[in-house]
Scaffold this active site. Structure first.
Site, PDB file in Angstrom:
ATOM      1  N   GLU A   1      42.426 -14.495 -22.401  1.00  0.00           N
ATOM      2  CA  GLU A   1      43.273 -14.882 -23.542  1.00  0.00           C
ATOM      3  C   GLU A   1      43.914 -13.703 -24.286  1.00  0.00           C
ATOM      4  OE1 GLU A   1      40.745 -17.406 -25.922  1.00  0.00           O
ATOM      5  OE2 GLU A   1      40.312 -18.732 -24.246  1.00  0.00           O
TER       6      GLU A   1
ATOM      7  N   ASN B   1      42.312 -14.560 -17.098  1.00  0.00           N
ATOM      8  CA  ASN B   1      42.069 -15.962 -17.476  1.00  0.00           C
ATOM      9  C   ASN B   1      42.795 -16.296 -18.782  1.00  0.00           C
ATOM     10  OD1 ASN B   1      40.500 -18.347 -16.737  1.00  0.00           O
ATOM     11  ND2 ASN B   1      39.323 -18.004 -18.617  1.00  0.00           N
TER      12      ASN B   1
ATOM     13  N   HIS C   1      42.454 -26.674 -20.507  1.00  0.00           N
ATOM     14  CA  HIS C   1      41.868 -27.569 -21.510  1.00  0.00           C
ATOM     15  C   HIS C   1      43.029 -28.458 -21.947  1.00  0.00           C
ATOM     16  CE1 HIS C   1      38.110 -25.454 -21.668  1.00  0.00           C
ATOM     17  NE2 HIS C   1      38.740 -24.309 -21.848  1.00  0.00           N
TER      18      HIS C   1
ATOM     19  N   GLU D   1      38.623 -23.892 -16.330  1.00  0.00           N
ATOM     20  CA  GLU D   1      37.858 -24.511 -17.430  1.00  0.00           C
ATOM     21  C   GLU D   1      38.327 -25.946 -17.665  1.00  0.00           C
ATOM     22  OE1 GLU D   1      37.791 -22.041 -20.963  1.00  0.00           O
ATOM     23  OE2 GLU D   1      37.664 -20.193 -19.792  1.00  0.00           O
TER      24      GLU D   1
ATOM     25  N   ASP E   1      39.151 -29.577 -18.499  1.00  0.00           N
ATOM     26  CA  ASP E   1      38.703 -30.810 -19.157  1.00  0.00           C
ATOM     27  C   ASP E   1      39.935 -31.523 -19.696  1.00  0.00           C
ATOM     28  OD1 ASP E   1      39.111 -29.244 -21.537  1.00  0.00           O
ATOM     29  OD2 ASP E   1      36.968 -28.845 -21.709  1.00  0.00           O
TER      30      ASP E   1
HETATM   31  O1  9MR Z   1      32.526 -23.781 -24.390  1.00  0.00           O
HETATM   32  C1  9MR Z   1      32.286 -22.555 -25.047  1.00  0.00           C
HETATM   33  C2  9MR Z   1      31.522 -22.794 -26.336  1.00  0.00           C
HETATM   34  O2  9MR Z   1      30.227 -23.296 -26.050  1.00  0.00           O
HETATM   35  C3  9MR Z   1      31.408 -21.484 -27.109  1.00  0.00           C
HETATM   36  O3  9MR Z   1      30.824 -21.727 -28.360  1.00  0.00           O
HETATM   37  C4  9MR Z   1      32.790 -20.852 -27.290  1.00  0.00           C
HETATM   38  C5  9MR Z   1      32.700 -19.501 -27.941  1.00  0.00           C
HETATM   39  O4  9MR Z   1      32.051 -18.580 -27.117  1.00  0.00           O
HETATM   40  O5  9MR Z   1      33.433 -20.699 -26.039  1.00  0.00           O
HETATM   41  C6  9MR Z   1      33.615 -21.893 -25.339  1.00  0.00           C
HETATM   42  O6  9MR Z   1      34.250 -21.624 -24.112  1.00  0.00           O
HETATM   43  C7  9MR Z   1      35.567 -21.098 -24.204  1.00  0.00           C
HETATM   44  C8  9MR Z   1      35.740 -20.149 -23.053  1.00  0.00           C
HETATM   45  O7  9MR Z   1      34.744 -19.176 -23.071  1.00  0.00           O
HETATM   46  C9  9MR Z   1      37.119 -19.511 -23.090  1.00  0.00           C
HETATM   47  N1  9MR Z   1      38.163 -20.504 -23.124  1.00  0.00           N
HETATM   48  C10 9MR Z   1      38.014 -21.537 -24.150  1.00  0.00           C
HETATM   49  C11 9MR Z   1      36.638 -22.189 -24.054  1.00  0.00           C
HETATM   50  C12 9MR Z   1      36.503 -23.317 -25.079  1.00  0.00           C
HETATM   51  O8  9MR Z   1      36.577 -22.803 -26.361  1.00  0.00           O
END
Ligand code: 9MR
Length: 353
Positions: A160, A201, A237, A265, A267
């Protein structure tokens, strides 16, 4: 009196008819039977996993074992989790995931070396000059990649780094390391494990053409400069309202780079408008299945060498980050709260046909 008995009978009959027609609709959605996505899909199919769930929930572990041949730690390999203080690395949880995968003979994709989120306090509070920042940046990347060398075959090196308008995001890394930190992260990771496949990513390819362009321009620039990059992660997402055209364009535009593509990722939210009283209806479940199908079908149409795989962001609806983060009812994943396959799962199977 007679009038009210008639009224009662009439209302009960109507209620009975309503219930029956609901059951009829439900029974129209067949239960999905499958031997497991990993046996059906011509490319790796996986999920991100929570270590605690894996350790404590038998049904979770069973569904993961049956379905997937690629796994990612949802959180256990993030900076804050692995490197909580300057001189401490905490490997236990991530190692658990790796040994789980080894026992099954399945792939582990690493997520994520450099991100502006989920950082430990020692980083956000760090005082140091440019050299000190560069040293800790390089040391983190290389220590982590070296630790998992041979077990984690691919990494989201940077996560990101762009804004939705395609400009470089102003993050703690960009501030202290300069605009070229993304390229250096890839170089450092490559030095530590020349065999690892390195991914950039990102989210939002399906709604931002500016971001798609920025990512593809970065890849061209890396190729020109000989910076090692092997793949693009499209988080995806997304939601059931997103247009098919946008989803397909996201996948095909990324593939123009010639790199490996990972839907990393996935969903599909059913409640992007945060409706607190929404319930999961058959109609919504069917719309969601159709979106899963579109994404899987577009991905399956890529050249085989570019199909790194599809990873959903955790397994069952109850495990999804979306409920917690947005504090709303939602059902974004292919499995329900009890790990039964939903129509979305059938959508995936249909996309693979
Ligand atoms: O799903 C993840 C959540 O449990 C964590 O609290 C959060 C912060 O670390 O990250 C979420 O996963 C993210 C991923 O690492 C990067 N892309 C977005 C995802 C959803 O926020």
């Amino acid at each position: 009196m007679i009038k009210s008995i008639w009224l009662f009978l009439l209302l009960s009959t109507l209620l009975l008819i309503a219930c029956n027609s609901k059951n009829e609709v439900l029974s129209e959605l067949p239960l999905v039977e499958s031997k497991g996505l990993k046996y059906i899909s011509p490319f790796p199919f996986g999920a991100s996993l929570g270590i605690n769930l894996l350790k404590t929930k038998v049904v979770y572990r069973n569904v993961v074992t049956k379905e997937f041949n690629s796994i990612t730690a949802e959180n256990a390999m993030k900076f804050g989790a692995l490197h909580p203080s300057e001189n401490t690395y905490f490997w236990t949880e991530a190692d658990y995931l790796v040994s789980f995968a080894k026992n099954l003979g399945i792939r582990v994709h690493g997520h994520t070396l450099i991100w502006h989120n989920s950082l430990p306090l020692w980083i956000t509070n760090f005082q140091g000059d440019a050299i000190a920042w560069e040293n800790l940046f390089k040391a983190h990347i290389q220590t982590v990649v070296t630790h998992f060398k041979g077990s984690v075959v691919s990494w989201d090196v940077v996560n990101e780094a762009f804004n939705d308008d395609g400009t470089l995001r102003n993050t703690i890394w960009q501030q202290h390391l300069g605009n070229d930190y993304v390229a250096r992260a890839f170089q450092y990771a490559h030095e530590a494990d020349p065999d690892a496949l390195l991914f950039y990513n990102e989210y939002g390819h399906e709604y931002s053409s500016a971001k798609r362009t920025a990512v593809n321009n970065m890849v061209s620039d890396f190729k020109t400069r000989g910076i090692p990059i092997h793949g693009l992660g499209l988080q995806m997402h997304t939601n059931h309202i997103q247009s098919d055209a946008n989803l397909i364009t996201a996948i095909n535009t990324a593939a123009l780079t010639g790199l490996k593509i990972h839907i990393s990722e996935l969903d599909i939210s059913l409640n992007k408008d945060n409706n607190q009283s929404l319930t999961l209806t058959d109609a919504l479940a069917v719309l969601q299945a159709a979106k899963y199908k579109v994404i899987v079908k577009a991905f399956a149409a890529l050249p085989a060498t570019q199909r790194y795989g599809i990873t959903t962001w955790n397994v069952g609806d109850a495990d999804s980050w979306i409920r917690g983060t947005y504090n709303r009812p939602d059902w974004p994943l292919p499995f329900d709260d009890n790990y039964n396959p939903k129509p979305a799962y059938q959508g995936i199977l249909d996309g693979l046909k």
